[in-house]
Design a protein around this motif. Structure first.
Motif, mmCIF file in Angstrom:
data_model
loop_
_atom_site.group_PDB
_atom_site.id
_atom_site.type_symbol
_atom_site.label_atom_id
_atom_site.label_comp_id
_atom_site.label_asym_id
_atom_site.label_seq_id
_atom_site.Cartn_x
_atom_site.Cartn_y
_atom_site.Cartn_z
ATOM 1 N N SER A 1 10.912 -22.880 -29.300
ATOM 2 C CA SER A 1 10.727 -23.577 -28.207
ATOM 3 C C SER A 1 12.018 -23.887 -27.750
ATOM 4 N N ILE A 2 12.150 -23.704 -26.376
ATOM 5 C CA ILE A 2 13.572 -24.475 -25.833
ATOM 6 C C ILE A 2 13.505 -25.772 -25.336
ATOM 7 N N VAL A 3 14.412 -26.483 -26.013
ATOM 8 C CA VAL A 3 14.317 -27.958 -25.799
ATOM 9 C C VAL A 3 15.612 -28.286 -24.699
ATOM 10 N N ASN A 4 16.624 -27.421 -24.747
ATOM 11 C CA ASN A 4 17.838 -27.314 -23.768
ATOM 12 C C ASN A 4 18.244 -26.097 -23.296
ATOM 13 N N PRO A 5 17.691 -25.906 -22.161
ATOM 14 C CA PRO A 5 17.950 -24.573 -21.547
ATOM 15 C C PRO A 5 19.686 -24.426 -21.358
ATOM 16 N N GLY A 6 20.098 -23.217 -21.919
ATOM 17 C CA GLY A 6 21.422 -23.074 -21.908
ATOM 18 C C GLY A 6 22.257 -23.617 -22.945
ATOM 19 N N GLY A 7 21.506 -24.274 -24.151
ATOM 20 C CA GLY A 7 22.246 -24.842 -24.969
ATOM 21 C C GLY A 7 22.910 -23.843 -26.123
ATOM 22 N N SER A 8 22.917 -24.305 -27.362
ATOM 23 C CA SER A 8 23.581 -23.532 -28.373
ATOM 24 C C SER A 8 22.919 -22.078 -28.692
ATOM 25 N N PRO A 9 23.350 -21.036 -29.030
ATOM 26 C CA PRO A 9 22.856 -20.032 -28.992
ATOM 27 C C PRO A 9 21.963 -20.101 -30.447
ATOM 28 N N CYS A 10 21.081 -19.422 -30.417
ATOM 29 C CA CYS A 10 19.971 -19.292 -31.513
ATOM 30 C C CYS A 10 20.232 -17.650 -32.078
ATOM 31 N N ASP B 1 25.073 -26.996 -38.440
ATOM 32 C CA ASP B 1 25.947 -26.265 -37.247
ATOM 33 C C ASP B 1 26.466 -27.156 -36.301
ATOM 34 N N ARG B 2 25.530 -28.178 -35.921
ATOM 35 C CA ARG B 2 25.944 -29.270 -34.990
ATOM 36 C C ARG B 2 26.929 -30.377 -35.191
ATOM 37 N N TYR B 3 26.874 -30.493 -36.930
ATOM 38 C CA TYR B 3 27.741 -31.415 -37.441
ATOM 39 C C TYR B 3 29.093 -30.629 -37.492
ATOM 40 N N ALA B 4 28.848 -29.694 -37.897
ATOM 41 C CA ALA B 4 30.486 -28.475 -37.910
ATOM 42 C C ALA B 4 31.022 -28.686 -36.714
ATOM 43 N N GLU B 5 30.397 -28.586 -35.583
ATOM 44 C CA GLU B 5 30.908 -28.522 -34.254
ATOM 45 C C GLU B 5 31.689 -29.886 -33.867
ATOM 46 N N LEU C 1 10.526 -16.335 -17.667
ATOM 47 C CA LEU C 1 9.817 -16.230 -18.929
ATOM 48 C C LEU C 1 10.532 -15.368 -19.876
ATOM 49 N N ASN C 2 10.555 -14.179 -19.478
ATOM 50 C CA ASN C 2 11.459 -13.168 -20.292
ATOM 51 C C ASN C 2 12.663 -13.673 -21.085
ATOM 52 N N SER C 3 13.553 -14.419 -20.121
ATOM 53 C CA SER C 3 14.697 -15.042 -20.728
ATOM 54 C C SER C 3 14.619 -16.080 -21.587
ATOM 55 N N LEU C 4 13.465 -16.871 -21.706
ATOM 56 C CA LEU C 4 13.085 -18.092 -22.499
ATOM 57 C C LEU C 4 12.435 -17.641 -23.613
ATOM 58 N N LEU C 5 11.463 -16.605 -23.812
ATOM 59 C CA LEU C 5 10.687 -16.289 -24.850
ATOM 60 C C LEU C 5 11.715 -15.138 -25.915
ATOM 61 N N SER C 6 11.327 -15.256 -27.200
ATOM 62 C CA SER C 6 12.124 -14.420 -27.889
ATOM 63 C C SER C 6 11.016 -13.939 -29.040
ATOM 64 N N TYR C 7 10.922 -14.370 -30.009
ATOM 65 C CA TYR C 7 9.710 -14.082 -30.918
ATOM 66 C C TYR C 7 8.218 -14.340 -30.601
ATOM 67 N N HIS C 8 8.247 -14.978 -29.271
ATOM 68 C CA HIS C 8 6.688 -15.336 -29.174
ATOM 69 C C HIS C 8 6.051 -13.876 -28.282
ATOM 70 N N ARG C 9 4.710 -14.359 -28.539
ATOM 71 C CA ARG C 9 3.799 -13.405 -27.838
ATOM 72 C C ARG C 9 4.130 -13.562 -26.454
ATOM 73 N N GLN D 1 15.157 -25.193 -33.061
ATOM 74 C CA GLN D 1 15.821 -24.622 -34.377
ATOM 75 C C GLN D 1 17.322 -24.859 -34.271
ATOM 76 N N THR D 2 17.956 -24.841 -32.914
ATOM 77 C CA THR D 2 19.470 -25.023 -33.185
ATOM 78 C C THR D 2 19.803 -26.413 -33.206
ATOM 79 N N VAL D 3 18.984 -27.277 -33.027
ATOM 80 C CA VAL D 3 19.340 -28.757 -33.098
ATOM 81 C C VAL D 3 18.534 -29.580 -34.366
ATOM 82 N N ALA D 4 17.420 -28.937 -34.781
ATOM 83 C CA ALA D 4 16.435 -29.859 -35.789
ATOM 84 C C ALA D 4 16.203 -29.020 -37.086
#
Lengths: 297, 297
Positions: free
Chosen positions: B156-165, B184-188, A259-267, B174-177
């Motif tokens: 909220s994570i939609v793709n664990p290990g996806g593009s850095p945010c 960013d995704r188009y530039a890639e 969970l720590n690695s998934l959350l960022s700006y969240h509570r 945020q990184t895709v939508a």
């Protein structure tokens, strides 16, 4: 996946459990409401025989699926094969006692919120990771049940295109983190073996590699869903119950790490084990039965 | 991603927008509170010059990030580089007018809930898919903001290990939508090209293959998050605003299709476009300014 047993307990008015019976669940065939009510009547007769000094004052029934707690109606359960069965009304007419019928995970959530691990918090989610997966949501001290549809996290998708689920979709949390999901995923890795979800968890504890892979995938999925709950609701705490949670540190330490690695700006919510272990649902059913008795008095 | 422009508008007490200015956002350097307030003062001076017949009675400021609306404090915004800046108090002392400072998406959500597309519903989520992604949540007719932390769905994570945010995590919605994510995704896919998110959406409309792939991935991710919101909260409707939603049928038709395949036992929310287009945030800021004026009167 059909439930394999029915649990019935007798509580006194202080919430002390006087006795518990476990019996094979009936096959939900034919007139399912009739089959279930005959089973309930049989269970109450057995408890009355075992505790002749007790005069029951109310009945609290709980079940999984989509349940309208206010009206006491089982709206839908695919695998229990019922649609819009008015169990509360059926129980009241058959047992001639004030009755309640409500959702099993929400009954457990209520017990945890009123008397257990969720009690210190006003924004808190109780997430059941058992044979079924569902959450009870309290916001500003009030239950949010979305007419019976909120908290249906067992069918939240953690892996689009993943394993097929009984609901018709694929990659639901249920398919990897419910006890049945643990068993199914383990059987895929070990064709020909049969282990229950609880046995898979025990195998993992003893170092079985396949069981640990299954557990690790389950915890990845639970962490993802917990992070989504955090993003949506920002609860102060998330209380975990059911098979996975009962393993204790086997569940909570890796889950906090993920969970720590998934959350960022969240509570960041506190992750805590349920106070009532396997009995939270029964305790919640007793609380609701007591409320039904009070309402009828 | 830093915001590139500031928008300021003058409203009359009936909510009619008298004028709108768009100006380059200041660089948040040095004493960021001071820089922002000088900019705000400049904008109010310009509006006063353009509308000499109007005597302003209140100011409503909005910003992204984690915001405590009640206290009017910007708790955290990573890319705006502020931590715990009391903008409401700064505005009141500098502009000598009743002021409010609140979260941009929640201000927009309030406008949609009081006056717009969310108005018919008591359980409804307004999901902004713009430069930032965030949701406003109304349950039983009440705002649930989790002390400023609820609705943080951009991360909220939609793709664990996806593009850095920018938040430090990977694979956030945020990184895709978001509009920046689309760019960013188009530039890639088209190294060396530079297209804004809105331009990517326009390219997709015209049949550009890469832009349609980017859009399709964005809609997959939005559908997943909408399905998770449905599983957790079971809202009656989800109102979509921001760049993606402004494309209309380019967004709503494929999103409804995807959502249908993701949901099973859940309540299926209506998916509706926001009523105020790009101006929902300004409208919400005006509502909150009016409330600040009323509280000070």
């Amino acid at each position: 996946m059909q439930p394999t047993e029915t649990r019935a307990a007798l509580f006194d008015s202080d919430g002390v459990m006087l006795g518990l019976t476990r019996s094979p669940a009936p096959n939900p065939e034919g007139d399912v409401g009739e089959v279930i009510m005959a089973h309930v009547e049989d269970l109450t007769t057995r408890l009355a025989r075992d505790f002749p000094q007790v005069t029951p004052s109310a009945v609290g029934l709980i079940a999984p699926g989509i349940v309208d707690d206010r009206e006491g109606i089982a709206i839908l359960s695919g695998d229990l094969r019922w649609v819009n069965v008015p169990y509360r009304a059926l129980a009241e007419s058959r047992l001639r006692l004030p009755s309640s019928f409500s959702h099993d995970a929400r009954a457990e959530g209520q017990a945890e919120f009123q008397l257990g691990a969720a009690r210190p918090f006003s924004n808190v989610v109780v997430l059941r990771l058992g044979a079924r997966i569902a959450a009870t949501i309290y916001l500003d001290g009030r239950l949010h049940d979305g007419g019976g549809f909120a908290g249906g996290l067992g069918h939240s998708i953690v892996n689009p295109g993943g394993s097929p689920c009984a609901c018709g979709s694929r990659g639901c949390l249920q398919t990897v983190a419910s006890t049945g999901g643990l068993a199914d995923r383990y059987a895929e890795l070990n064709p020909g073996t049969l282990a229950t979800g609880d046995e898979v968890l025990e195998l993992a504890r003893r170092g079985d590699v396949a069981a640990n892979l299954v557990l690790s995938n389950a915890l990845d999925a639970v962490a993802l869903v917990v992070s989504q709950i955090s993003a949506v609701l920002a609860p102060e705490a998330i209380i975990l119950s059911g098979g996975l949670a009962l393993t204790g540190s086997q569940c909570f330490l890796p889950l906090r790490h993920r969970l720590n690695s998934l959350l960022s700006y969240h509570r960041r919510p506190l992750l805590l084990p349920a106070a009532f272990g396997r009995d939270g649902g029964l305790m919640g059913a007793a609380l609701r039965a007591r409320a039904a008795a009070a309402a009828a008095a």
